[in-house]
Design an enzyme around this catalytic site. Structure first.
Site, mmCIF file in Angstrom:
data_model
loop_
_atom_site.group_PDB
_atom_site.id
_atom_site.type_symbol
_atom_site.label_atom_id
_atom_site.label_comp_id
_atom_site.label_asym_id
_atom_site.label_seq_id
_atom_site.Cartn_x
_atom_site.Cartn_y
_atom_site.Cartn_z
ATOM 1 N NE ARG A 94 -3.655 -2.248 2.637
ATOM 2 C CZ ARG A 94 -3.352 -3.445 3.106
ATOM 3 N NH1 ARG A 94 -2.112 -3.696 3.508
ATOM 4 N NH2 ARG A 94 -4.268 -4.389 3.170
ATOM 5 N NE ARG A 159 -10.358 -9.469 17.680
ATOM 6 C CZ ARG A 159 -10.935 -8.453 18.290
ATOM 7 N NH1 ARG A 159 -12.207 -8.159 18.016
ATOM 8 N NH2 ARG A 159 -10.270 -7.721 19.168
ATOM 9 C CG HIS A 181 -4.387 -0.594 6.712
ATOM 10 N ND1 HIS A 181 -5.010 -1.811 6.900
ATOM 11 C CD2 HIS A 181 -4.841 -0.121 5.527
ATOM 12 C CE1 HIS A 181 -5.820 -2.051 5.875
ATOM 13 N NE2 HIS A 181 -5.725 -1.046 5.036
ATOM 14 C CB THR A 235 -9.905 -5.620 -0.339
ATOM 15 O OG1 THR A 235 -9.203 -4.386 -0.221
ATOM 16 C CG2 THR A 235 -8.945 -6.693 -0.796
#
Length: 320
Positions: A94, A159, A181, A235
Site C-alpha cells: 500500500r 480473529r 495498515h 477489497t
C-alpha cells in the site's frame, strides 16, 4: 457542533465508497447520506441506485443524495474513501500509493475544512497511516476527530483465521493486529486469548488439527488481503464493515475500543508517525490511545512499522 442530525458524508464512490454506502444503509444508523465524488455522475448514480433499496428496508427512510463538499458543514461523520487503490498485478504494498494519494488528500481536506472542523473523519484511503498523519497534522483540524480504520480489518482477519483453527465464534477471539495498515502489521500475541485462555495454551484446550504456528498465522493475515485483491480485483466488503462499525461507535458514543490509526504522542517512544493502537472511540472521535503492555519483540515490530512508514513520508515530503 454544527451538525443537527445523524448525517453521514462519504467521499469517494469507487469500489470501497460504494460498499460503505451499502453497508451504512444496512446499519440503519443515519437519517441522511451525502456522497461526493470527483466524477459527479458516478456519485449521482450510486445515490440513485441506493435510493431504490429503501423500499426493501425494514428500518427508517434515509435521504440519500449526491452533493459537493458543502454537504460536510452539518455532517456528524465523514468517511473518506477517495483516491486510487492497489490494482491486481501491481506491487503488493500500500505504501506505493503515497505520492498519488497525498495530492488527493490535499484536495479533499482543503475542501472539507472550508465547511467544518466539527465532524469526525474516518479515513480509508491508502497508504492509510500516511494519509492519517497528513490529514491530522497539516490542515488545522482537531487531531482527535480524525482517525483511520487502521488495523481494524487486519484484526478481523486475524480473529477469523484463529476462530477457524480452533472452531469457535470469531467474536470470542480477543486480541489485535497492531502497527501499520499494511505489510508490517503484526499480531500482539501477548494480548491474544480465547475465553481467557492465552494463545500459548490454546492448543491444549481446543486441540486443533495442527499446532499453532505464530509466524505462519501472522503471515497469512497479511497475504490474505492480496488473495482477495487478486481473486476479485479489489477489497471492499470487509473494510466497509469496519468503517461502518467505527462510524456507529461515534454516532452512538459507544466508547468502543478499536485498533485505529492515529498520530502517536510518545507512546512506546514514538513521535511523528501514525500507527494503530487500541483506542477508545466516542462521539468526539479518539478519546484515548491505550498504551498496552507489549513484549520486547512486539515493541521492535511496532518500531519497524514506524520506520517503514516514516521512510515513505520522507520520500513524499511529509517529514524532513
Amino acid at each position: 457542533m454544527n451538525a443537527t442530525k445523524n448525517k453521514l458524508v462519504i467521499v469517494g464512490t469507487g469500489h470501497v465508497g460504494s460498499a460503505v454506502l451499502n453497508c451504512a444503509l444496512s446499519f440503519n444508523f443515519v437519517s441522511e447520506i451525502a456522497v461526493i465524488d470527483i466524477i459527479n455522475k458516478k456519485a449521482q448514480g450510486e445515490a440513485l441506485d441506493s435510493t431504490h433499496a429503501i423500499p426493501f428496508s425494514t428500518g427508517t427512510n434515509v435521504n440519500i443524495h449526491a452533493g459537493t463538499f458543502e454537504e460536510c458543514k452539518d455532517a456528524r461523520v465523514i468517511i473518506i474513501a477517495a483516491g486510487p487503490s492497489i490494482m491486481p498485478g501491481e506491487i503488493p504494498d500500500r505504501l506505493t500509493l503515497a505520492s498519488r494519494n497525498v495530492e488527493v488528500m490535499k484536495d479533499v481536506m482543503t475542501s472539507i475544512t472550508q465547511y467544518t472542523k466539527d465532524a469526525v473523519i474516518i479515513m480509508i484511503t491508502n497508504p492509510l497511516d500516511i494519509m492519517v498523519y497528513y490529514a491530522e497534522n497539516f490542515f488545522g483540524y482537531p487531531k482527535n476527530k480524525i482517525f483511520g480504520t487502521g488495523t481494524t480489518l487486519e484484526t478481523a482477519r486475524f480473529r477469523s483465521i484463529m476462530a477457524n483453527k480452533y472452531k469457535v465464534d470469531p467474536k470470542n477471539v480477543h486480541g489485535y493486529m497492531l502497527g501499520e495498515h499494511g505489510n508490517s502489521a503484526f499480531p500482539a500475541w501477548s494480548l491474544v486469548n480465547i475465553a481467557g485462555v492465552p494463545y500459548n495454551q490454546l492448543d491444549s484446550y481446543f486441540q486443533p488439527n495442527e499446532p499453532l504456528d505464530t509466524e505462519t498465522t501472522a503471515a497469512s493475515v497479511i497475504s490474505v488481503a492480496y488473495d482477495v485483491l487478486n481473486l476479485k480485483g479489489c477489497t471492499n466488503s470487509g473494510i466497509a464493515m469496519a468503517a461502518c462499525h467505527l462510524a456507529r461507535a461515534v454516532l452512538f458514543n459507544e466508547r468502543s475500543i478499536f485498533p485505529v490509526s492515529t498520530t502517536l504522542q510518545g507512546e512506546y517512544g514514538l513521535h511523528h508517525v501514525a500507527l494503530s493502537l487500541p483506542c477508545i472511540i466516542t462521539e468526539e472521535g479518539i478519546e484515548r490511545r491505550i498504551e498496552v503492555t507489549l513484549s520486547d519483540e512486539e515493541i521492535k515490530k511496532l518500531q519497524h512499522s514506524a520506520q517503514s512508514i516514516s521512510n515513505v513520508m520522507k520520500s513524499v515530503g511529509l517529514l524532513k
